[in-house]
Design a protein around this motif. Structure first.
Motif, PDB file in Angstrom:
ATOM      1  N   SER A  56       2.764  11.027 -10.271  1.00  0.00           N
ATOM      2  CA  SER A  56       1.776  12.301 -10.705  1.00  0.00           C
ATOM      3  C   SER A  56       2.676  13.623 -10.912  1.00  0.00           C
ATOM      4  CB  SER A  56       0.703  12.540  -9.736  1.00  0.00           C
ATOM      5  OG  SER A  56       0.240  13.696 -10.051  1.00  0.00           O
ATOM      6  N   ALA A  57       3.664  13.718 -10.054  1.00  0.00           N
ATOM      7  CA  ALA A  57       4.497  14.873  -9.977  1.00  0.00           C
ATOM      8  C   ALA A  57       5.463  14.635 -11.126  1.00  0.00           C
ATOM      9  CB  ALA A  57       5.604  15.103  -8.533  1.00  0.00           C
ATOM     10  N   LEU A  58       5.977  13.827 -11.583  1.00  0.00           N
ATOM     11  CA  LEU A  58       6.944  13.749 -12.715  1.00  0.00           C
ATOM     12  C   LEU A  58       6.180  13.496 -13.955  1.00  0.00           C
ATOM     13  CD1 LEU A  58       9.655  11.464 -10.902  1.00  0.00           C
ATOM     14  CD2 LEU A  58       9.365  14.046 -11.089  1.00  0.00           C
ATOM     15  N   ALA A 109       0.774  -1.183   0.176  1.00  0.00           N
ATOM     16  CA  ALA A 109       0.027   0.307   0.053  1.00  0.00           C
ATOM     17  C   ALA A 109       1.133   1.199  -0.157  1.00  0.00           C
ATOM     18  CB  ALA A 109      -1.146  -0.170   1.100  1.00  0.00           C
ATOM     19  N   TYR A 110       2.029   1.315   0.862  1.00  0.00           N
ATOM     20  CA  TYR A 110       2.832   2.335   0.992  1.00  0.00           C
ATOM     21  C   TYR A 110       3.645   2.614  -0.698  1.00  0.00           C
ATOM     22  CZ  TYR A 110       1.435   3.799   5.533  1.00  0.00           C
ATOM     23  OH  TYR A 110       0.652   4.185   6.533  1.00  0.00           O
ATOM     24  N   GLN A 111       4.143   1.539  -0.855  1.00  0.00           N
ATOM     25  CA  GLN A 111       4.954   1.644  -2.159  1.00  0.00           C
ATOM     26  C   GLN A 111       4.059   2.035  -3.178  1.00  0.00           C
ATOM     27  OE1 GLN A 111       6.874  -2.067  -2.931  1.00  0.00           O
ATOM     28  NE2 GLN A 111       8.123  -1.926  -1.168  1.00  0.00           N
ATOM     29  N   VAL A 112       2.796   1.451  -3.542  1.00  0.00           N
ATOM     30  CA  VAL A 112       1.833   1.948  -4.615  1.00  0.00           C
ATOM     31  C   VAL A 112       1.658   3.191  -4.447  1.00  0.00           C
ATOM     32  CG1 VAL A 112      -0.221   1.779  -5.702  1.00  0.00           C
ATOM     33  CG2 VAL A 112       1.128  -0.696  -5.017  1.00  0.00           C
ATOM     34  N   SER A 113       1.117   3.755  -3.157  1.00  0.00           N
ATOM     35  CA  SER A 113       0.560   5.330  -2.968  1.00  0.00           C
ATOM     36  C   SER A 113       1.729   6.231  -3.202  1.00  0.00           C
ATOM     37  CB  SER A 113       0.109   5.342  -1.572  1.00  0.00           C
ATOM     38  OG  SER A 113      -1.170   4.826  -1.394  1.00  0.00           O
ATOM     39  N   ALA A 114       2.968   5.758  -2.873  1.00  0.00           N
ATOM     40  CA  ALA A 114       4.068   6.556  -3.158  1.00  0.00           C
ATOM     41  C   ALA A 114       4.364   6.654  -4.544  1.00  0.00           C
ATOM     42  CB  ALA A 114       5.374   6.159  -2.416  1.00  0.00           C
ATOM     43  N   CYS A 115       4.681   5.524  -5.322  1.00  0.00           N
ATOM     44  CA  CYS A 115       4.681   5.553  -6.546  1.00  0.00           C
ATOM     45  C   CYS A 115       3.640   6.437  -7.485  1.00  0.00           C
ATOM     46  CB  CYS A 115       4.766   3.846  -7.163  1.00  0.00           C
ATOM     47  SG  CYS A 115       6.184   3.063  -6.763  1.00  0.00           S
ATOM     48  N   THR A 116       2.587   6.269  -7.087  1.00  0.00           N
ATOM     49  CA  THR A 116       1.549   6.854  -7.939  1.00  0.00           C
ATOM     50  C   THR A 116       1.842   8.401  -7.518  1.00  0.00           C
ATOM     51  OG1 THR A 116      -0.098   6.692  -6.156  1.00  0.00           O
ATOM     52  CG2 THR A 116      -0.262   4.948  -8.205  1.00  0.00           C
ATOM     53  N   ALA A 117       2.111   8.884  -6.643  1.00  0.00           N
ATOM     54  CA  ALA A 117       2.158  10.227  -6.120  1.00  0.00           C
ATOM     55  C   ALA A 117       3.246  10.949  -6.812  1.00  0.00           C
ATOM     56  CB  ALA A 117       2.423  10.422  -4.379  1.00  0.00           C
ATOM     57  N   GLU A 155      -6.111   2.036  -2.126  1.00  0.00           N
ATOM     58  CA  GLU A 155      -6.677   1.232  -0.781  1.00  0.00           C
ATOM     59  C   GLU A 155      -6.063   0.333  -0.216  1.00  0.00           C
ATOM     60  OE1 GLU A 155     -10.267   3.449  -0.686  1.00  0.00           O
ATOM     61  OE2 GLU A 155     -10.020   1.678   0.316  1.00  0.00           O
ATOM     62  N   ALA A 156      -5.236   0.782   0.841  1.00  0.00           N
ATOM     63  CA  ALA A 156      -4.833  -0.284   1.627  1.00  0.00           C
ATOM     64  C   ALA A 156      -5.905  -1.122   2.368  1.00  0.00           C
ATOM     65  CB  ALA A 156      -3.879   0.483   2.679  1.00  0.00           C
ATOM     66  N   PRO A 157      -5.491  -2.331   2.738  1.00  0.00           N
ATOM     67  CA  PRO A 157      -6.273  -3.273   3.558  1.00  0.00           C
ATOM     68  C   PRO A 157      -7.227  -2.480   4.427  1.00  0.00           C
ATOM     69  CG  PRO A 157      -4.481  -4.246   3.385  1.00  0.00           C
ATOM     70  CD  PRO A 157      -4.058  -2.792   2.912  1.00  0.00           C
ATOM     71  N   ARG A 158      -6.758  -1.323   5.121  1.00  0.00           N
ATOM     72  CA  ARG A 158      -7.504  -0.689   6.274  1.00  0.00           C
ATOM     73  C   ARG A 158      -8.207   0.382   5.479  1.00  0.00           C
ATOM     74  NH1 ARG A 158      -3.362  -3.601   7.950  1.00  0.00           N
ATOM     75  NH2 ARG A 158      -3.704  -4.641   9.951  1.00  0.00           N
ATOM     76  N   GLY A 159      -8.021   0.991   4.414  1.00  0.00           N
ATOM     77  CA  GLY A 159      -8.518   1.861   3.795  1.00  0.00           C
ATOM     78  C   GLY A 159      -7.723   2.805   2.793  1.00  0.00           C
ATOM     79  N   MET A 160      -8.180   4.026   2.474  1.00  0.00           N
ATOM     80  CA  MET A 160      -7.250   4.877   1.638  1.00  0.00           C
ATOM     81  C   MET A 160      -6.189   5.488   2.506  1.00  0.00           C
ATOM     82  SD  MET A 160      -6.615   8.086   0.398  1.00  0.00           S
ATOM     83  CE  MET A 160      -7.962   9.085   1.095  1.00  0.00           C
ATOM     84  N   LEU A 161      -5.159   5.344   1.628  1.00  0.00           N
ATOM     85  CA  LEU A 161      -3.735   5.752   2.097  1.00  0.00           C
ATOM     86  C   LEU A 161      -3.331   7.001   0.859  1.00  0.00           C
ATOM     87  CD1 LEU A 161      -1.130   5.631   3.522  1.00  0.00           C
ATOM     88  CD2 LEU A 161      -0.515   3.797   2.156  1.00  0.00           C
ATOM     89  N   TRP A 162      -3.055   8.272   1.396  1.00  0.00           N
ATOM     90  CA  TRP A 162      -2.739   9.368   0.563  1.00  0.00           C
ATOM     91  C   TRP A 162      -1.366   9.765   0.880  1.00  0.00           C
ATOM     92  CZ3 TRP A 162      -1.864  14.425   2.024  1.00  0.00           C
ATOM     93  CH2 TRP A 162      -1.892  15.235   0.841  1.00  0.00           C
ATOM     94  N   HIS A 163      -0.526   9.985  -0.141  1.00  0.00           N
ATOM     95  CA  HIS A 163       0.726  10.584  -0.088  1.00  0.00           C
ATOM     96  C   HIS A 163       0.822  11.794  -0.825  1.00  0.00           C
ATOM     97  CE1 HIS A 163       3.333   6.632   0.919  1.00  0.00           C
ATOM     98  NE2 HIS A 163       2.221   6.527   1.390  1.00  0.00           N
ATOM     99  N   ARG A 164       1.785  12.608  -0.608  1.00  0.00           N
ATOM    100  CA  ARG A 164       1.921  13.976  -1.392  1.00  0.00           C
ATOM    101  C   ARG A 164       3.378  14.077  -1.061  1.00  0.00           C
ATOM    102  NH1 ARG A 164       2.475  19.766  -0.957  1.00  0.00           N
ATOM    103  NH2 ARG A 164       2.822  19.358   1.437  1.00  0.00           N
TER     104      ARG A 164
END
Lengths: 433, 164
Positions: free
Chosen positions: A84-86, A73-81, A351-360
């Motif tokens: 998006s920036a790049l 979850a952390y890897q995917v949220s980090a990658c997508t953020a 969507e982490a198992p426990r819910g939405m995880l957002w990175h910026r």
């Protein structure tokens, strides 16, 4: 638990069977619930500080150490953020491979919670060990087999089941070839069979009466059950994109917890996680999972948090089924090109198992992180969990102390709080009134 | 010579002394001895030791004397109760995982738990000198055992709390 005639205090000094450590305090006076505090402690922005100055491409690996149970979850949220920036758009087959490994994470995380942490509550045991010693080995063995299938899938696609190493900004270091996925299909098929039974079993449990009116929020809008992408849908408003998240949803400090309480700036507390996903996207579940859900008593919207255990079993069944579907049609993505640095800010979520995880992430023109912000699902649920407990305690005051305490603990575990994501090593005070 | 045991170092290197198990595993690997670094949930042990006849687990424990080393053979009897008192920062602590495995008949035939007392567990801390020294001692002992020498001097047998 103590108190004179008009005052009762329930203190659970250390919440057992939640990830990390936390404490719960409920104070009742003259028949009214006066105070409910879920105390979890957050590192003072330790990881966000750790990320400053690091290469953006390090973010997935560093943030994945925030949680031992949901590194993907952390890897995917980090990658997508960062993508998006790049201005990087990953190809469809990369998205598919991310979704596939994410299914593995849902399986192992939910299996751990359902069978080892939450099932004891429903069956009247203090913990999994007591449950095992009292004849429920088969239940635990089922849970371990399902977890094993999830771990196997994560290890295969991620290179390692603990802190997978294969994911990176843009895709994978070494994307798997189609033939390499076949070995895990057998374990997933077996897990899927076990899960059909598991959903049915969950439907037979006894659920305390409870209805919450809280807003639900989860990703969605992509035509399938949400895991790795989507807009943020809500039961109370129109969808928003990741860039709008921090304008609409605020985090504020509350005195009793160094974790931050999340709430919509106008609408207040909200819930993320399986119940939110189910209520917003149940119609996107494939027939097998949908039918199993219906047979287990989930019909339409579910607003009883105690039924989350059924929803988690349904989500596991979906994840095993979905993983097999993705393996069936799998084509390896092309190797991801190295990203080009540019000064920019990007937001992403999943969507982490426990819910939405957002990175910026804010990046500089040398590809370094200037600032990072992470909002974890358990932080988002804090305020709503307290509100739920307040209502639950108020409605259950006729129960003797021990039963009320059990009920409150069971209710906290409905949310599968990953306290180590939004907190760390704790120090608790026993409030014996 | 008996099969060499599976050696697993447990911990969190971001939390000071909590990383000592990982450190021992690293030192052994650097000296050509097979060892596993487990920095995730202890429940993963059930999978890791599935095929093993014998396993050695190295982990940090909380106690009053940083650097003191405990060695407990736990396949024979249940771990002392104090090990199970507090959940660790992991979800099911090491003691709970061992007891769960025992109740499901999933324990290796021989299990050794080596606990190294530490006192610095906050996020971001560096390990204490006493614990670093203990890591070196434990590594040397396990190295000697791996090379077929007599078992290292066993640690005290009085239990201390496991986890934080």
């Amino acid at each position: 638990m103590s108190g004179n005639g008009s005052e009762r205090t329930i203190s659970v000094g250390e919440l057992a069977r939640v990830e990390g450590e936390g404490a719960l305090h409920v104070r009742v006076r003259d028949g009214e619930v006066e105070d409910v505090r879920l105390e979890i402690f957050e590192p003072p922005r330790f990881f966000e500080a750790l990320l400053r100055g690091r290469a953006a491409t390090d973010a997935p690996d560093i943030t994945s150490r925030i949680c031992g149970i949901c590194p993907i979850a952390y890897q995917v949220s980090a990658c997508t953020a960062i993508e998006s920036a790049l201005g990087i758009e990953v190809e469809e087959q990369t998205r598919v491979l991310r979704r596939l490994i994410y299914c593995g994470e849902w399986l192992e995380s939910h299996a751990l919670h359902v069978f080892m942490l939450h099932a004891p509550d429903f069956l009247g045991y203090d913990g999994a060990i007591e449950m095992a010693r009292d004849g429920h080995q088969a239940l635990l063995e089922r849970g371990l087999a399902i977890k094993r299938a999830g771990n196997e899938l994560m290890a295969l696609v991620g290179g390692r089941s603990v802190h997978p190493v294969n994911l990176k900004v843009g895709g994978f270091h070494r994307p798997l070839r189609a033939g390499e996925l076949k070995p895990v299909a057998e374990s997933l098929r077996h897990a899927r069979e076990e899960l059909v039974e598991a959903v049915a079993w969950a439907g037979t449990l006894s659920f305390p009466e409870r209805r919450i009116e809280t807003e639900f929020a989860a990703l969605g809008g992509e035509g399938d059950y949400p895991i790795e992408r989507g807009a943020l849908h809500s039961s109370a408003a129109d969808p928003i994109g990741p860039d709008d998240f921090e304008q609409d949803y605020l985090e504020t400090h509350v005195p009793h917890s160094t974790a931050l309480h999340s709430h919509h700036r106008e609408r207040g507390p909200y819930i993320v996680g399986p119940l939110a996903r189910y209520n917003l996207s149940a119609d996107r579940l494939p027939p097998l999972a949908r039918e199993a859900a219906r047979s287990a008593g989930l019909d339409g919207e579910c607003r009883n948090p105690f039924q989350s255990i059924v929803v988690r079993c349904v989500e596991m069944l979906f994840a095993a089924d979905e993983a097999l579907r993705l393996i069936d049609g799998y084509e390896a993505p092309a190797p991801a090109p190295a990203p080009t640095a540019r000064a920019a800010t990007g937001c992403g979520w999943s969507e982490a198992p426990r819910g939405m995880l957002w990175h910026r992430y804010e990046l500089d023109d040398e590809g370094r992180i200037v600032s990072a912000r992470i909002v974890a699902p358990t932080s988002q649920n804090q305020a709503a969990i307290e509100a739920d407990l307040r209502g639950l305690a108020q409605a259950s005051l006729e129960l003797p102390d021990e039963e009320l305490q059990w009920l409150c603990e069971q209710a906290v575990r409905n949310y599968d709080p990953c306290i180590s994501c939004s907190t760390h090593y704790l120090r608790l005070h026993m409030d014996r009134g | 010579m008996a099969d060499s045991p599976l050696i697993i170092g447990l911990g969190n290197e971001l939390r000071g002394d909590d990383g000592v198990g990982l450190r021992v595993a690293e030192l052994l690997i650097a000296r050509g001895v097979d060892a596993i670094r487990l920095d995730g949930e202890p429940i993963a042990l059930l999978e890791l030791w599935r095929e093993a006849d014998a396993a050695v687990i190295v982990d940090a424990v909380s106690g009053p004397r940083a650097g003191r080393i405990w060695r407990i053979e736990s396949s024979g009897e249940e771990l002392p109760l104090v090990f199970a008192e507090h959940p660790s920062t992991h979800l099911l602590g090491l003691a709970e995982v061992i007891e769960l495995a025992r109740s499901l008949q999933l324990l290796p035939a021989r299990l050794t738990v080596i606990g190294i007392e530490g006192d610095r567990f906050d996020l971001g801390e560096t390990p204490s000198a006493a614990v670093s020294a203990a890591a070196t001692d434990v590594t040397a002992a396990l190295l000697a055992e791996a090379r077929g020498c007599s078992p290292a001097h066993p640690g005290p047998t009085e239990p201390v709390g496991v986890g934080r």
